[in-house]
Scaffold this motif. Structure first.
Motif, PDB file in Angstrom:
ATOM      1  N   GLY A 199      95.829   5.200  49.258  1.00  0.00           N
ATOM      2  CA  GLY A 199      94.953   6.052  48.833  1.00  0.00           C
ATOM      3  C   GLY A 199      94.529   5.975  47.292  1.00  0.00           C
ATOM      4  N   ALA A 200      95.196   5.052  46.695  1.00  0.00           N
ATOM      5  CA  ALA A 200      94.434   5.248  45.038  1.00  0.00           C
ATOM      6  C   ALA A 200      93.451   5.254  44.162  1.00  0.00           C
ATOM      7  CB  ALA A 200      95.538   3.938  44.435  1.00  0.00           C
ATOM      8  N   GLU A 201      93.139   5.944  43.280  1.00  0.00           N
ATOM      9  CA  GLU A 201      91.787   6.295  42.832  1.00  0.00           C
ATOM     10  C   GLU A 201      91.492   5.308  42.275  1.00  0.00           C
ATOM     11  OE1 GLU A 201      90.769  10.412  42.017  1.00  0.00           O
ATOM     12  OE2 GLU A 201      91.572  10.545  43.876  1.00  0.00           O
ATOM     13  N   HIS A 246      79.841  -6.130  43.963  1.00  0.00           N
ATOM     14  CA  HIS A 246      79.529  -6.083  44.824  1.00  0.00           C
ATOM     15  C   HIS A 246      80.216  -5.793  46.489  1.00  0.00           C
ATOM     16  CE1 HIS A 246      76.537  -8.971  41.989  1.00  0.00           C
ATOM     17  NE2 HIS A 246      75.818  -8.511  43.275  1.00  0.00           N
ATOM     18  N   HIS A 247      81.289  -5.135  44.937  1.00  0.00           N
ATOM     19  CA  HIS A 247      82.462  -4.756  46.308  1.00  0.00           C
ATOM     20  C   HIS A 247      81.747  -3.249  46.981  1.00  0.00           C
ATOM     21  CE1 HIS A 247      86.092  -3.589  48.516  1.00  0.00           C
ATOM     22  NE2 HIS A 247      86.740  -5.160  48.310  1.00  0.00           N
ATOM     23  N   ALA A 263      82.856   2.237  39.749  1.00  0.00           N
ATOM     24  CA  ALA A 263      82.779   2.181  38.523  1.00  0.00           C
ATOM     25  C   ALA A 263      84.031   1.092  38.022  1.00  0.00           C
ATOM     26  CB  ALA A 263      83.120   3.395  37.624  1.00  0.00           C
ATOM     27  N   ILE A 264      83.824   0.240  36.522  1.00  0.00           N
ATOM     28  CA  ILE A 264      84.423  -0.893  36.436  1.00  0.00           C
ATOM     29  C   ILE A 264      84.549  -0.490  34.802  1.00  0.00           C
ATOM     30  CG2 ILE A 264      84.771  -3.373  35.646  1.00  0.00           C
ATOM     31  CD1 ILE A 264      82.583  -3.512  38.155  1.00  0.00           C
ATOM     32  N   HIS A 265      85.432  -0.050  34.077  1.00  0.00           N
ATOM     33  CA  HIS A 265      85.427   0.189  32.972  1.00  0.00           C
ATOM     34  C   HIS A 265      86.368  -0.799  32.284  1.00  0.00           C
ATOM     35  CE1 HIS A 265      84.796   4.338  34.063  1.00  0.00           C
ATOM     36  NE2 HIS A 265      85.477   4.184  35.481  1.00  0.00           N
ATOM     37  N   GLY A 266      85.749  -1.696  30.801  1.00  0.00           N
ATOM     38  CA  GLY A 266      86.807  -2.456  30.334  1.00  0.00           C
ATOM     39  C   GLY A 266      86.425  -2.256  28.369  1.00  0.00           C
ATOM     40  N   ALA A 267      86.299  -1.209  28.227  1.00  0.00           N
ATOM     41  CA  ALA A 267      86.202  -0.879  26.637  1.00  0.00           C
ATOM     42  C   ALA A 267      86.931  -0.811  25.657  1.00  0.00           C
ATOM     43  CB  ALA A 267      85.175  -0.126  26.355  1.00  0.00           C
ATOM     44  N   ASP A 268      88.293  -0.646  26.494  1.00  0.00           N
ATOM     45  CA  ASP A 268      89.137  -0.151  25.729  1.00  0.00           C
ATOM     46  C   ASP A 268      89.864  -1.317  25.299  1.00  0.00           C
ATOM     47  OD1 ASP A 268      88.264   2.478  25.791  1.00  0.00           O
ATOM     48  OD2 ASP A 268      89.866   3.139  27.458  1.00  0.00           O
ATOM     49  N   VAL A 311      88.919  -0.334  37.964  1.00  0.00           N
ATOM     50  CA  VAL A 311      88.557   0.086  38.541  1.00  0.00           C
ATOM     51  C   VAL A 311      88.797   1.226  39.364  1.00  0.00           C
ATOM     52  CG1 VAL A 311      87.923  -1.163  40.335  1.00  0.00           C
ATOM     53  CG2 VAL A 311      88.682  -3.088  38.725  1.00  0.00           C
ATOM     54  N   ASP A 312      87.181   1.701  39.285  1.00  0.00           N
ATOM     55  CA  ASP A 312      87.233   3.090  39.936  1.00  0.00           C
ATOM     56  C   ASP A 312      86.684   2.789  41.097  1.00  0.00           C
ATOM     57  OD1 ASP A 312      88.212   4.925  37.702  1.00  0.00           O
ATOM     58  OD2 ASP A 312      86.053   5.613  37.159  1.00  0.00           O
ATOM     59  N   LEU A 313      88.107   3.416  41.848  1.00  0.00           N
ATOM     60  CA  LEU A 313      87.600   3.387  43.950  1.00  0.00           C
ATOM     61  C   LEU A 313      86.741   4.480  43.893  1.00  0.00           C
ATOM     62  CD1 LEU A 313      90.799   1.970  44.281  1.00  0.00           C
ATOM     63  CD2 LEU A 313      88.519   0.302  43.956  1.00  0.00           C
ATOM     64  N   LYS A 314      85.636   4.631  45.516  1.00  0.00           N
ATOM     65  CA  LYS A 314      85.291   4.959  46.337  1.00  0.00           C
ATOM     66  C   LYS A 314      86.450   5.997  46.922  1.00  0.00           C
ATOM     67  CE  LYS A 314      80.764   2.868  46.948  1.00  0.00           C
ATOM     68  NZ  LYS A 314      79.945   2.434  47.373  1.00  0.00           N
TER      69      LYS A 314
END
Length: 779
Positions: A732-734, A757-758, A763-768, A775-778
């Motif tokens: 149940g992780a987000e 493609h998953h 959403a994907i974050h990598g700027a910090d 990775v944000d999950l649905k």
């Protein structure tokens, strides 16, 4: 197609097998007369009829087809002007008309989904006027009915009345006591169409009349009394009029049939064709046959093909038929099949040819799904010994003459099948001639397959573009052929090994081996070892393919379970939201009622405030989630122990004790990493009964799930990323993070491309942090 080809490939025998599934004589005849066609559109239309019939059969049940009479002789007779059909002919015609009506009604249920069957149904003619005329005139027992015409009904009434008057007159006049001694017996008889009475011979003349006959003992004479001569004349006259009127009825019906001859012939032909289509459906169902993928260009690819006649023969004995793969491509149009005697070379050749003939005749073939076929203009086959003593042709001459005839009549697209090309003569010259013929066929654009034992042809196929070797595999362990084809490999004949299996003495075998050159013998043995290794490799590839398919199926099951969890979660959230909204609306209405009572001063403020507070507490309690049930101590799970995973609804085996909060479990040959609380001992499940797979929710982890793939290759890291996402979704992780480092950036790029493609990535974050991807999950 040449008749010799059809005979060599046993096509008539195949048609006999398919014809067994027809219900009518005409349907069986239609099937046994089938001829292959080269027209792509025509072939596709035939298979479309089969598909439509199968779909209609599945939806509406089997078609109302029964055996029906062959009207050919009746229709030929009716075609002659002035001819007269007998009553039984009209009942046969009536049976065909009724069957046509029933089949039209059945086929109409397909509607717009069965256009080809609708076209056939349009050729079935009900002819209601003719059907009513026959039903009104002819009985089911082939008698002409009184209703056939008013005149016939009147004549039969007059005839019955006249017959009754005559019988009454005879009984009252001649069977009276006055003639008791003269009458042999009081029975009225008929002789030559006239009524008579039996008179004792020694009382001849006692009753004046005409003697028509005597008994064998001559003790009785049959006399027509003069008193009833006129009455008999009247009866005969009425009988003749009745016969003429019956003939008139039959003539009128025959004329109607003559006018409907084209429609009746078309209905008869269509009924036979529909019976043939239904027979093909039954055959396909019985033998697991199917329509291949038809293409307008390309070659042939038969997957797991089985010879249909061997299939029919062995099916009666409950013996399996070994399937083979047959493939001819534009790049490699000719297949050179070699290998052990009695290893299945000729059967492979015949299977290729016979399946091609079946497809071009619109008959489903026993192959696996994914098989492809492009029709040929002509198919040629030279199989067996064509020696012809009558025309002074040796085996070699006959083979050569057939090959020359093929070359002379070769169309732009042809399939050429040659058995033991270049044999029955000197191997060197025969092999050279065979190579020249093969190149000539290839230059003309033909496809083909050839069986051979000649090393010259095998070597040619190994180096010549457009040709490919295929060997029938010989199992060195069992010393028996496996009847399978190994592509890209030339097969040894294994004559010595087969002779040993047939019981040839060791002394003769040793002497035979002594005649072989040492290097040649070594080469033969090496080739046999290569064949055996190739067969083992093929089996291994098949096992790996089966495991790959099993993994794919498991992945699909996991994805389906994941989707079910997501949908169940959404449903429960929506249900809870709806219940909360309904409860709030109820509370608002209750509060308004309390406020109304306050305004109207129906009760004191203290009492209403107490009631308002109580309602508020009830609302808060109803909206709070129910407390989670207490979980008892987790059972200790040991390696080798069977466990049940409720989230997947599957049973697995523990591989090692829990480490760092993870448990390794093998499920269907797949290793999964799960939390110990996600598994339960299978023994407890067996006692309580296995629960149905259901959605299971776990509280989110206190810290962000993460994965460190620094130092791994891309092919090693991506499976771990998938496993991380699966576990996070089950928990149940987000959000999760993936530590890949900076380096050259190739690993990060591959991970990002994979995540895009998953299906469950939001959403994907990598700027910090360049070395970490979040990775944000649905939900």
């Amino acid at each position: 197609m040449p008749e010799h080809t059809l005979t060599a490939l046993e096509f008539p025998g195949l048609l006999e097998v398919v014809a067994r599934y027809a219900v009518s004589t005409l349907g069986r005849g239609f099937l046994t007369r089938l001829k292959p066609i080269g027209n792509f559109t025509g072939i596709r239309a035939k298979f479309q009829e089969i598909r439509e019939m199968r779909e209609l059969w599945d939806r509406e049940g089997p078609p109302p087809l029964t055996d029906f009479p062959d009207l050919a002789s009746w229709l030929a007779k009716a075609a002659v002007p002035g001819s007269l059909l007998p009553p039984e002919a009209f009942n046969d015609i009536l049976a065909v008309l009724r069957l046509s009506r029933n089949l039209r009604g059945y086929l109409a249920k397909g509607g717009e989904h069965t256009p080809h069957l609708a076209a056939l149904a349009a050729r079935l003619h009900e002819l209601p006027d003719l059907r009513r005329a026959i039903t009104r005139s002819i009985s089911p027992h082939n008698f002409i009915l009184d209703e056939a015409s008013p005149e016939l009904a009147r004549l039969r009434r007059d005839l019955a009345a006249a017959r009754e008057r005559l019988n009454r007159f005879i009984r009252h006049t001649f069977f009276a006591p006055a003639y008791q001694n003269a009458i042999q017996s009081p029975i009225i008889s008929q002789r030559h169409g006239r009524y008579v009475i039996p008179l004792k011979a020694d009382h001849k003349g006692a009753i004046p009349g005409i003697i028509h006959d005597t008994s064998q003992t001559r003790a009785t004479i049959y006399v027509e009394p003069l008193a009833i001569v006129e009455m008999n004349n009247t009866l005969n006259l009425l009988s003749n009029q009745e016969k003429r009127e019956e003939e008139a009825v039959l003539r009128r019906l025959t004329d109607q049939v003559r006018q409907a001859l084209p429609e009746l012939k078309e209905s008869l032909d269509t009924l036979a064709e529909l019976d043939a289509v239904a027979a093909k459906v039954r055959y396909a169902e019985e033998f697991q046959a199917r329509e291949p993928i038809l293409t307008t260009s390309g070659g042939v690819e038969f997957r797991e093909a089985r010879h249909p006649l061997l299939l029919a023969r062995y099916r009666e004995k409950s013996q399996p038929v070994v399937p083979i793969d047959l493939k001819l491509t534009e790049a490699e149009r000719f297949l050179i099949i070699s290998g052990a005697n009695a290893g299945g070379k000729t059967v492979a050749l015949k299977t290729l040819g016979l399946l091609s003939l079946m497809i071009q005749s619109g008959i489903p073939v026993p192959v696996a799904e994914g098989s492809r076929f492009t029709p040929f203009d002509r198919i040629f086959a030279d199989i067996g010994d064509p020696q012809d003593l009558e025309h002074d042709l040796s085996t070699f001459s006959a083979h050569l003459q057939r090959a020359l005839e093929m070359l002379a009549h070769l169309p732009p697209r042809a399939l050429v099948l040659l058995d033991e090309l270049g044999t029955a003569t000197d191997p060197t010259e025969g092999g050279a001639l065979a190579l020249a013929l093969l190149k000539a066929f290839h230059r003309c654009g033909a496809f083909g397959a050839v069986t051979t034992h000649l090393p010259l042809i095998k070597g040619f196929a190994a180096r010549e573009p457009g040709f490919q070797n295929a060997a029938v595999i010989f199992d060195e362990d069992t010393k028996r052929p496996t009847y399978r084809l190994a592509y890209g490999l030339a097969g040894a004949s294994n004559a010595l090994a087969i002779a040993r299996e047939l019981g040839l003495s060791p002394e003769i075998l040793s002497e035979a081996e002594s005649f072989l050159d040492a290097e040649e013998l070594k080469a033969y043995r090496l080739l046999a070892e290569v064949e055996s290794a190739r067969e083992q490799l093929t089996r291994r590839e098949a096992e790996l393919e089966a495991r790959r398919q099993e993994l794919e199926n498991l992945a699909q099951e996991v994805a389906a379970q994941r989707q079910a969890v997501y949908e169940e979660r959404q449903r429960l959230m929506q249900e809870a939201r709806s219940q909360a909204q309904a409860r709030i609306r109820e509370a608002e209405a209750e509060f308004k009622r309390i406020l109304g009572r306050l305004r109207r001063q129906e009760e004191s403020w203290g009492r209403l405030r107490q009631e308002l507070s109580e309602r508020a507490r009830e609302l808060i309690r109803s909206l709070e989630p129910e407390p989670l049930p207490e979980v008892g101590p987790m059972p200790e799970l040991k390696p080798g122990q069977k466990v049940y995973l409720p989230a997947l609804g599957l049973t697995g085996e523990v591989l090692n004790p829990p480490r760092e909060g993870k448990l390794a479990v093998r499920v269907r040959k797949v290793k999964l990493m799960v939390r110990p609380e996600e598994a339960m001992p299978a023994a407890e499940v067996a006692e309580a009964g296995a629960p149905a797979p259901r959605a299971v929710f776990y509280p989110a982890a206190e810290q962000l799930p993460s994965l460190n793939v620094v130092g791994l290759r891309v092919d090693e890291a991506l499976p771990l990323v998938d496993r991380l996402l699966d576990q996070a979704i089950l928990q149940g992780a987000e959000r999760v993070d993936i530590i890949h480092g900076v380096g050259t950036g190739r690993l990060k790029q591959a991970v990002w491309e994979h995540l895009r493609h998953h299906a469950m990535v939001k959403a994907i974050h990598g700027a910090d942090n360049p070395g970490v991807t979040v990775v944000d999950l649905k939900s």
